[in-house]
Scaffold this active site. Structure first.
Site, mmCIF file in Angstrom:
data_model
loop_
_atom_site.group_PDB
_atom_site.id
_atom_site.type_symbol
_atom_site.label_atom_id
_atom_site.label_comp_id
_atom_site.label_asym_id
_atom_site.label_seq_id
_atom_site.Cartn_x
_atom_site.Cartn_y
_atom_site.Cartn_z
ATOM 1 N N TYR A 79 -9.230 23.688 72.381
ATOM 2 C CA TYR A 79 -10.310 23.408 71.810
ATOM 3 C C TYR A 79 -10.026 22.456 70.841
ATOM 4 O O TYR A 79 -9.210 22.923 70.028
ATOM 5 C CB TYR A 79 -11.109 24.698 71.543
ATOM 6 C CG TYR A 79 -12.359 24.697 70.749
ATOM 7 C CD1 TYR A 79 -13.561 24.128 71.529
ATOM 8 C CD2 TYR A 79 -12.674 25.024 69.676
ATOM 9 C CE1 TYR A 79 -14.818 24.102 70.829
ATOM 10 C CE2 TYR A 79 -13.753 24.900 68.959
ATOM 11 C CZ TYR A 79 -15.111 24.130 69.603
ATOM 12 O OH TYR A 79 -15.999 24.113 68.949
ATOM 13 N N ASP B 76 -3.352 19.144 67.016
ATOM 14 C CA ASP B 76 -4.447 19.935 66.294
ATOM 15 C C ASP B 76 -4.125 20.680 65.790
ATOM 16 O O ASP B 76 -3.948 21.890 66.444
ATOM 17 C CB ASP B 76 -5.673 19.801 67.395
ATOM 18 C CG ASP B 76 -6.977 20.861 66.891
ATOM 19 O OD1 ASP B 76 -7.113 21.205 65.693
ATOM 20 O OD2 ASP B 76 -7.936 20.941 67.749
ATOM 21 N N LYS C 103 -10.180 25.035 58.650
ATOM 22 C CA LYS C 103 -10.025 26.674 58.561
ATOM 23 C C LYS C 103 -9.408 26.900 57.173
ATOM 24 O O LYS C 103 -9.636 26.685 56.329
ATOM 25 C CB LYS C 103 -9.260 27.274 59.848
ATOM 26 C CG LYS C 103 -10.238 26.929 60.809
ATOM 27 C CD LYS C 103 -9.925 27.874 62.163
ATOM 28 C CE LYS C 103 -10.860 27.588 63.279
ATOM 29 N NZ LYS C 103 -10.843 27.319 64.411
#
Ligand SMILES: *Cc1c(COP(=O)(O)O)cnc(C)c1O
Length: 430
Positions: free
Chosen positions: A144, A239, A267
């Site tokens: 994702y 990522d 995050k």
């Protein structure tokens, strides 16, 4: 367990918010039931609207490596907010956060702050296309990279949980620019490079997959990606929105010793405030406006309050022994969870990298998307609900990661493992 107030809030929420939630997996569709509404958090614990207390391993889906309301983060946010919340002009904190990122990740020479991981990945791909003059991007099934159009193809847990492997509303022509390969399978990557010679701008990968549950890279996989992208003049994008400052201070690229061209972050670098970042090789990042022709902007990008929370978080993570302690806690916890599963003869495979882990209800090994999908989601749901009822909060989906923070205590682990014993009995009784 009383949940009257949460129930009422969820009813009200559904009248004004699609599905009652602002991000789909919060809705509990993957495990059934209804989500508790959270009122506050402190350290390793959160409390819901009915004042039920939980040991939290969701950590806001990763950012809260220091736990909830960490005093230094709260102080930084308060001080920053009291000076004004946004200026639309450069602020010193942005420079400090960028320096901390560049220092921790040597591959990042220039870094641009944005507001989410989604924006970071979308923008990194734009820079890769601008730099190479090519259009196609290889991504891995089950990984994702946010919800931007081109990246929402076979994108892991959220989509898998809701059985929408590919989102409606994405033009086929656009999705066609995204080529799929299998995580931990170099042959599938070679096939795409053979079929699309000279057209591939970048390969984007979660260096430790975290959005199909945690799947570590197999021996040589990341180096294989490095080699094939270099050979074909394509860029390698890591990522690290989950793994950055999580699996090690230097991220997965430090842990595995493979250097990407571009890195995306989010995050943890916002300490629980909205943030994202993309950065990497200076020559590639010079594509970004105002230096170069690739446009990317943001009214609230580099927001001073978010940046202050990020700086406070990254500074706490520089203290000696932090990552060792995180790992020790996670090792003890996962060993206990495995033992609870074994005691009740529930086939469970725990994958763990540092303080990031997943329990797959699956005999294993779980080394890629295909193995992930053989997990018993119904058994996970029984485990999940039993844990929640006993005051332990794991992710509401069988295909997600769990997160250990610096503030999980021996008492938290004891409570968790006692609950796991009862929950595994429930899981086995399906
Ligand atoms: C969470 C996540 C994103 C998206 O970040 P948002 O801040 O939710 O937009 C992208 N990539 C990975 C690996 C993630 O875990």
């Amino acid at each position: 367990m009383n949940n009257n107030l949460s129930r009422r809030l969820f009813e009200e929420a559904q009248k004004v918010i699609p599905g009652g939630v602002n991000s789909p997996v919060r809705s509990f569709r993957g495990v059934g039931g209804e989500p508790p509404f959270i009122m506050r958090g402190r350290g390793s614990r959160v409390w819901d609207a009915d004042n039920n207390e939980y040991v939290d391993y969701l950590a806001s889906w990763g950012p809260l490596v220091l736990g909830h309301a960490h005093p230094s983060v709260v102080l930084a946010v308060q001080e920053s907010a009291s000076r004004g919340t946004s200026f639309g002009a450069p602020t010193p904190g942005e420079v400090e956060l960028a320096r901390l990122v560049c220092a921790a990740l040597p591959s990042v020479e220039l870094v641009r702050l944005v507001n989410s991981g989604t924006e970071a990945c979308m923008s990194a791909i734009r820079m890769a296309r601008a730099f190479t003059g090519r259009s196609k991007v290889v991504k891995f099934v089950g990984c994702y990279h946010g919800h931007s159009d081109g990246l929402l193809v076979k994108a892991g847990s959220g989509a898998a949980t809701l059985s929408v492997p590919d989102s409606a509303g994405v033009p086929a022509a656009y999705a066609g620019e995204t080529l799929l390969a299998d995580f931990n399978d170099m042959d599938s990557v070679r096939e795409q490079f053979a079929a699309h010679r000279g057209d591939i701008a970048a390969v984007i990968v979660e260096p430790v997959a975290g959005n199909m549950g945690v799947v570590p890279p197999g021996e040589g996989f990341l180096q294989g990606l490095r080699d094939i992208t270099s050979e074909h003049g394509a860029l390698l994008i890591f990522d690290e929105v989950i793994t950055g400052f999580r699996v090690a201070h230097g991220g997965a690229q430090g842990l595995y010793g493979v250097t990407p061209d571009l890195t995306t972050l989010g995050k943890i670098i916002g300490g629980g405030m909205p943030i994202g970042a993309y950065g990497g090789r200076s020559d590639v990042m010079q594509q970004v406006a105002p230096l170069g022709p690739a446009y990317q902007a943001g009214t609230l990008s580099g927001n001073p309050v978010a940046v202050a929370a990020g700086i406070a978080t990254l500074k706490s993570l520089e203290l000696p022994g932090v990552y060792e302690r995180l790992e020790e806690t996670a090792v003890e916890l996962t060993a206990g969870l495995q033992a609870a599963a074994d005691a009740h003869e529930v086939p469970v495979t725990v994958n763990r990298v540092g303080s990031l882990f997943s329990m797959f209800f699956n005999p294993g090994p779980v080394d890629g998307w295909e193995a992930v999908t053989r997990s018993d989601a119904a058994a996970y749901a029984r485990f999940f609900h039993s844990m929640l009822e006993q005051g332990v909060y794991f992710a509401p989906s069988a295909f997600e990661a769990a997160f250990v923070s610096t503030v999980h205590t021996p008492e938290d682990l004891e409570l968790t493992l006692a609950a796991a014993d009862a929950a595994m009995e429930k899981a086995a009784a399906g």
